[in-house]
Design a protein around this motif. Structure first.
Motif, PDB file in Angstrom:
ATOM      1  N   CYS A 180       0.812  -1.227   0.000  1.00  0.00           N
ATOM      2  CA  CYS A 180       0.000   0.000   0.000  1.00  0.00           C
ATOM      3  C   CYS A 180       0.844   1.276   0.000  1.00  0.00           C
ATOM      4  O   CYS A 180       0.304   2.371  -0.044  1.00  0.00           O
ATOM      5  N   LYS A 181       2.166   1.128   0.057  1.00  0.00           N
ATOM      6  CA  LYS A 181       3.134   2.248   0.012  1.00  0.00           C
ATOM      7  C   LYS A 181       3.186   3.077   1.289  1.00  0.00           C
ATOM      8  O   LYS A 181       3.788   4.153   1.298  1.00  0.00           O
ATOM      9  N   HIS A 198      -0.768  -1.645   7.737  1.00  0.00           N
ATOM     10  CA  HIS A 198      -1.963  -1.460   6.913  1.00  0.00           C
ATOM     11  C   HIS A 198      -2.195  -2.616   5.950  1.00  0.00           C
ATOM     12  O   HIS A 198      -3.295  -3.149   5.876  1.00  0.00           O
TER      13      HIS A 198
HETATM   14 ZN   LIG Z   1       1.377  -1.268   3.348  1.00  0.00          ZN
END
Ligand SMILES: [Zn+2]
Length: 140
Positions: free
Chosen positions: A12-13, A81
């Motif tokens: 997800c960066k 995340h």
């Molecule tokens: Zn991530």
């Protein structure tokens, strides 16, 4: 070859990093209980060659104390995340002191040919023998 600068990230960066890594030194897979479940594919880099570009708050950590040991050997860090593991941190003289076992698939700009050409080493840590290749590497 020498160390080259690469960038990497989680899915997800939320976690992004820069690393100096010499891929010609090879990458590793291991059959221990945690590497098996995480499908670990890693390369050892020195702590000072890894630079986190995002907040450390985005990472969770897991410390595994293997059976028969009194303290964790490695601290696994992953994105809170998306769950993608970034590295496992450890400190061992034979690996040059403080090191990260960097999760190779998180590298974003390493060419597939470069990764495929890097020697791949299999570790039999399941049996406490990182110095030898496991009998069966088919599914590692
Ligand atoms: Zn991530």
């Amino acid at each position: 070859m020498a160390k080259a600068s690469h960038r990497g990230s989680c899915h997800c960066k939320a976690v992004r990093y820069e690393v100096e890594i010499d891929l010609t030194k090879g990458t590793e897979r291991c059959n221990c209980s945690i590497c098996w479940k995480a499908r670990a594919w890693f390369a050892i880099v020195q702590e000072e060659d890894f630079k986190l570009l995002t907040s450390p708050d985005a990472m969770g950590e897991y410390r595994w104390v293997p059976e028969g040991k009194s303290e964790p050997f490695l601290t696994y860090r992953f994105c809170k995340h998306c769950g993608v593991r970034i590295h496992a941190a450890g400190d061992q003289a034979s690996l040059g002191g403080k090191f990260y076992a960097l999760h190779v698939p998180t590298l974003d700009d390493a060419h597939q040919d470069e990764l495929a050409a890097a020697p791949l080493k299999f570790n039999d840590n399941l049996h406490g023998r990182p110095d030898r290749t496991p009998e069966d590497t088919r599914l590692l």
